[in-house]
Design a protein around this motif. Structure first.
Motif, PDB file in Angstrom:
ATOM      1  N   HIS A  70       1.066  -1.112  -0.142  1.00  0.00           N
ATOM      2  CA  HIS A  70       0.061  -0.068  -0.196  1.00  0.00           C
ATOM      3  C   HIS A  70       0.959   1.231   0.106  1.00  0.00           C
ATOM      4  O   HIS A  70       1.662   1.186   0.810  1.00  0.00           O
ATOM      5  CB  HIS A  70      -0.799  -0.176   1.256  1.00  0.00           C
ATOM      6  N   VAL A  71       0.586   1.995  -1.017  1.00  0.00           N
ATOM      7  CA  VAL A  71       1.670   3.258  -1.343  1.00  0.00           C
ATOM      8  C   VAL A  71       0.919   4.618  -0.874  1.00  0.00           C
ATOM      9  O   VAL A  71      -0.059   4.735  -1.299  1.00  0.00           O
ATOM     10  CB  VAL A  71       2.170   3.194  -2.589  1.00  0.00           C
ATOM     11  N   PHE A  72       1.507   5.422  -0.213  1.00  0.00           N
ATOM     12  CA  PHE A  72       1.434   6.737   0.407  1.00  0.00           C
ATOM     13  C   PHE A  72       2.141   7.629  -0.141  1.00  0.00           C
ATOM     14  O   PHE A  72       3.396   7.330  -0.542  1.00  0.00           O
ATOM     15  CB  PHE A  72       0.870   6.698   1.759  1.00  0.00           C
ATOM     16  N   TRP A  73       2.022   9.049   0.147  1.00  0.00           N
ATOM     17  CA  TRP A  73       3.332   9.944   0.022  1.00  0.00           C
ATOM     18  C   TRP A  73       3.286  10.855   1.318  1.00  0.00           C
ATOM     19  O   TRP A  73       2.330  11.137   2.077  1.00  0.00           O
ATOM     20  CB  TRP A  73       2.729  10.801  -0.999  1.00  0.00           C
ATOM     21  N   ALA A  74       4.666  11.243   1.511  1.00  0.00           N
ATOM     22  CA  ALA A  74       4.979  12.091   2.660  1.00  0.00           C
ATOM     23  C   ALA A  74       4.787  13.502   2.473  1.00  0.00           C
ATOM     24  O   ALA A  74       4.650  14.337   3.229  1.00  0.00           O
ATOM     25  CB  ALA A  74       6.306  11.882   3.061  1.00  0.00           C
ATOM     26  N   GLU A  75       4.705  13.735   1.087  1.00  0.00           N
ATOM     27  CA  GLU A  75       4.539  15.240   0.545  1.00  0.00           C
ATOM     28  C   GLU A  75       4.053  15.147  -0.733  1.00  0.00           C
ATOM     29  O   GLU A  75       4.312  14.394  -1.564  1.00  0.00           O
ATOM     30  CB  GLU A  75       6.084  15.802   0.623  1.00  0.00           C
ATOM     31  N   GLU A  76       3.466  16.267  -1.212  1.00  0.00           N
ATOM     32  CA  GLU A  76       2.886  16.257  -2.530  1.00  0.00           C
ATOM     33  C   GLU A  76       2.643  17.825  -3.004  1.00  0.00           C
ATOM     34  O   GLU A  76       2.357  18.597  -2.018  1.00  0.00           O
ATOM     35  CB  GLU A  76       1.743  15.457  -2.669  1.00  0.00           C
ATOM     36  N   ASN A  77       3.194  18.187  -4.116  1.00  0.00           N
ATOM     37  CA  ASN A  77       2.871  19.701  -4.576  1.00  0.00           C
ATOM     38  C   ASN A  77       1.368  19.737  -4.888  1.00  0.00           C
ATOM     39  O   ASN A  77       0.789  18.698  -5.649  1.00  0.00           O
ATOM     40  CB  ASN A  77       3.736  19.907  -5.634  1.00  0.00           C
ATOM     41  N   VAL A  78       0.700  20.701  -4.612  1.00  0.00           N
ATOM     42  CA  VAL A  78      -0.525  20.973  -5.010  1.00  0.00           C
ATOM     43  C   VAL A  78      -0.484  21.626  -6.747  1.00  0.00           C
ATOM     44  O   VAL A  78      -0.570  22.775  -6.909  1.00  0.00           O
ATOM     45  CB  VAL A  78      -1.185  22.114  -4.133  1.00  0.00           C
ATOM     46  N   VAL A  79      -0.439  20.791  -7.460  1.00  0.00           N
ATOM     47  CA  VAL A  79      -0.364  20.967  -8.971  1.00  0.00           C
ATOM     48  C   VAL A  79      -1.253  19.744  -9.669  1.00  0.00           C
ATOM     49  O   VAL A  79      -1.654  18.888  -9.020  1.00  0.00           O
ATOM     50  CB  VAL A  79       1.055  20.767  -9.573  1.00  0.00           C
ATOM     51  N   ALA A  80      -1.414  19.863 -10.881  1.00  0.00           N
ATOM     52  CA  ALA A  80      -2.326  18.856 -11.721  1.00  0.00           C
ATOM     53  C   ALA A  80      -1.416  17.462 -11.455  1.00  0.00           C
ATOM     54  O   ALA A  80      -0.333  17.274 -11.436  1.00  0.00           O
ATOM     55  CB  ALA A  80      -2.296  19.406 -13.188  1.00  0.00           C
ATOM     56  N   LYS A  81      -2.129  16.464 -11.788  1.00  0.00           N
ATOM     57  CA  LYS A  81      -1.623  14.984 -11.638  1.00  0.00           C
ATOM     58  C   LYS A  81      -0.525  14.862 -12.620  1.00  0.00           C
ATOM     59  O   LYS A  81       0.509  13.993 -12.399  1.00  0.00           O
ATOM     60  CB  LYS A  81      -2.779  13.951 -11.919  1.00  0.00           C
ATOM     61  N   ARG A  82      -0.657  15.422 -14.036  1.00  0.00           N
ATOM     62  CA  ARG A  82       0.521  15.123 -14.867  1.00  0.00           C
ATOM     63  C   ARG A  82       1.518  16.162 -14.769  1.00  0.00           C
ATOM     64  O   ARG A  82       2.229  16.380 -15.857  1.00  0.00           O
ATOM     65  CB  ARG A  82      -0.211  14.885 -16.254  1.00  0.00           C
TER      66      ARG A  82
END
Length: 377
Positions: A70-82
């Motif tokens: 099961h894969v999650f993210w510690a961080e992500e930019n608020v941008v479009a998926k691509r």
């Protein structure tokens, strides 16, 4: 699950670091699946997704129980998926699209929501997985206990302290893009955390981190300290170059020293256990003409202990090492060690270095670390 102080793993090259990281992720996944029936992995940005491409080799594709991941993210930019800055898209390009992880087991941050809404939605998704027990709960708090969180050094943001009840936050540093991140309590609730440091450009920050030369705001990785888990640093020779060349040892040179060259330092030397108030030394021959001397001691009041050693080989090569540890009246602790060497007359001028260091504050205890020789710097 093995607990204890942070561990430092040094690698000769970035390529070897990637291989070591892949082996480590596989090891933790096997252990988690055996214990709980599933494995929760938290990804990050930087070059970590690309390094996980090692897991797409035919050997790993056959060995790994991908259906349990099961894969999650510690961080992500608020941008479009691509968007090129989408950490989900980077992970998909280098890793996720090449392994048979079930799509339903991949839990990204929503890319079609504004920052705060994306954070709230992501936290809700994590809570659902905790309820389903695909992610366990920390024994020390109400936070999720991910099996393994991967972080890239230097951290791209200051972890948000938060409360145990807040698992995800939305941040924006100096007008930059909004980012959705796991809060510090969640990171420190993980069973395992691995921080990856690679490249000469991070060498100054790594030196400052290991020596505590900068504030927490300037070096936020210092507050990544799993409460009931294990922290492992994966560092290549270029990232550790300033530290390994002795600049990181200046602050401790007044307490212990180790000098003597070695092209091939003898590994796994067993240091005698110091007796209280003693200073012991031993000399032995072994292994085809190799010789070593080692000793250890303990201050009369028990505040400091140390080990030292020197040795030489039949080809004229030699080595040295030293380490020490101490404890202050308030319960704080520190430890450090440094060894290096060069080859004998028949081996040219190649050199090797090995180092470990640690520091602590108050009754929380100190850091324990160990290093493997890093050759040909």
């Amino acid at each position: 699950m093995e607990e204890g102080g942070p561990e430092l793993r040094l690698f000769d090259s970035s390529e070897e670091l990637s291989s070591g990281l892949a082996d480590y992720v596989h090891q933790i996944s096997e252990s988690a699946i055996k214990e709980r029936g599933s494995f929760s992995l938290v990804l990050c940005g930087g070059d970590v997704p690309k390094r996980l491409g090692k897991l797409t080799s035919s050997a790993f594709l056959k060995m790994v129980e991908w259906s349990k991941w099961h894969v999650f993210w510690a961080e992500e930019n608020v941008v479009a998926k691509r968007h090129p800055d989408s950490l989900f898209w980077q992970a998909k390009e280098y890793f996720l699209s090449k392994v048979p992880i079930l799509p339903a087991h991949i839990v990204p941050v929503s890319h079609d929501l504004p920052g705060e809404s994306a954070a709230n939605s992501y936290e809700f998704s994590i809570r659902q997985h905790v309820r389903k027990r695909t992610v366990s709960v920390s024994p020390s708090s109400d936070c999720p206990r991910f099996d393994l969180i991967l972080l890239n050094f230097p951290l791209s943001h200051q972890p948000v302290p938060g409360e145990d009840t807040q698992w995800v936050s939305c941040v924006s540093n100096h007008g930059s893009k909004e980012r959705v991140i796991l809060t510090l309590p969640v990171i420190n609730a993980a069973a395992h955390v691995a921080i990856v440091a690679s490249g000469p450009e991070v060498a100054p920050q790594f030196l400052d981190m290991m020596m505590g030369n900068k504030s927490i705001e300037s070096s936020p990785a210092r507050i990544v300290q799993p409460l009931d888990g294990k922290l492992v640093w994966f560092v290549d020779a270029t990232a550790a170059s300033l530290f390994l060349r002795g600049k990181g040892c200046a602050a401790t040179s007044g307490h212990t020293s180790a000098s003597s060259p070695s092209d091939k330092p003898k590994e796994n030397l067993e240091n005698p256990t110091p007796a209280h108030g003693s200073n012991q030394a031993d000399s032995s021959n072994y292994d085809g003409g190799w010789k070593y001397n080692c000793g250890c001691g303990l201050a009369p009041d028990g505040s400091w202990s140390y080990n030292w050693g020197t040795g030489s080989g039949p080809d004229g090569s030699n080595f040295g090492f030293g380490s020490g540890s101490g404890r202050s009246p308030d319960g704080g602790s520190a430890g450090y060690g440094f060894g290096f060497g060069s080859s004998g007359s028949g081996g040219g001028s190649s050199e090797s270095y090995g180092v470990g260091t640690g520091y602590g504050c108050g009754s929380n205890g100190g850091i324990v670390s160990n290093g493997k020789p890093v050759r040909n710097l």
